[in-house]
Design an enzyme around this catalytic site. Sequence first.
Site, PDB file in Angstrom:
ATOM      1  N   CYS A  88      -4.261 -26.929  17.099  1.00 12.80           N
ATOM      2  CA  CYS A  88      -3.853 -26.242  18.316  1.00 12.80           C
ATOM      3  C   CYS A  88      -2.404 -26.635  18.584  1.00 12.80           C
ATOM      4  O   CYS A  88      -2.119 -27.796  18.890  1.00 12.80           O
ATOM      5  CB  CYS A  88      -4.780 -26.656  19.464  1.00 12.80           C
ATOM      6  N   CYS A  91      -1.423 -28.309  21.907  1.00 14.01           N
ATOM      7  CA  CYS A  91      -2.018 -29.643  22.002  1.00 14.01           C
ATOM      8  C   CYS A  91      -1.122 -30.669  21.310  1.00 14.01           C
ATOM      9  O   CYS A  91      -0.919 -31.776  21.820  1.00 14.01           O
ATOM     10  CB  CYS A  91      -3.397 -29.693  21.350  1.00 14.01           C
TER      11      CYS A  91
END
Lengths: 167, 103
Positions: A88, A91
């Site tokens: 991600c 993230c």
Amino acid sequence: MAISLSASSIPRLSGENPAASSSMSPLRLRLPAGARGFGGGGRRISVNSKPRGFSLVVEAKKQTYNSFDDLLAKSEKPVLVDFYATWCGPCQFMVPILNEVSIRLNDTIQVVKIDTEKYPSIADKYKIEALPTFIIFKDGKPFERFEGALTADQLIQRIEDSLKVKQ
Amino acid sequence: MRKFSEQYARRSGTYFCVDKGVTSVVIKGLADHKDTLGAPLCPCRHYDDKPAEVAQGFWNCPCVPMRERKECHCMLFLTPENDFAGQDQAISFEEIKESTSNM
């Protein structure tokens, strides 16, 4: 983008261990046994008995937790939990930002990261959908949650507003 | 997924993130899902059942929110007004390899 894995006081749940029954002495490793992603190999533990749990050693404080609930229960401060996944982008963008916030708000909040791929049950329990999702836990219970990447200043503002604590 | 990302950015008038590390990680995540699941499922979400999600299709890249509203929470495709939007609609294989080599 440099992703630093060392020198972090942020405990990270990144290895699922059906682990440490009470008959085994807790391993005082610097890394959760069998965990990956910290740049070192972990030892495999073979376990015969459940219950499910894991050993997590927090480098900064050298505490051992038996579960995420245990971590929440033992924390004296509110806990900011970052639910993330390896691939991600936002993230990973947050990694250095969380390090900074963890240092700047050291007295105010404890920062913890949970890999949702390694701990899907915890992610399911808190109905995590978009990543990253941040949940502030107060007294062991979810207090506030928000999604998406933000800057360090924005995150600090969000935390302080939420806890109504000004530095 | 690198070629797809470049083409789709151009087609949609969106731009990659100023931090190309974000772009690289997402492209790698999409490729990883394409390899393991058969479709580029969005890597910035948590799923109960990935194969079911792939079959359903909502979160296969380009996902419905992106197609309908140019909303990409992965920060892969950013509209020009977005604070994090850069100037590029291209990214090289080397850039991706470098950014994701330590993961």
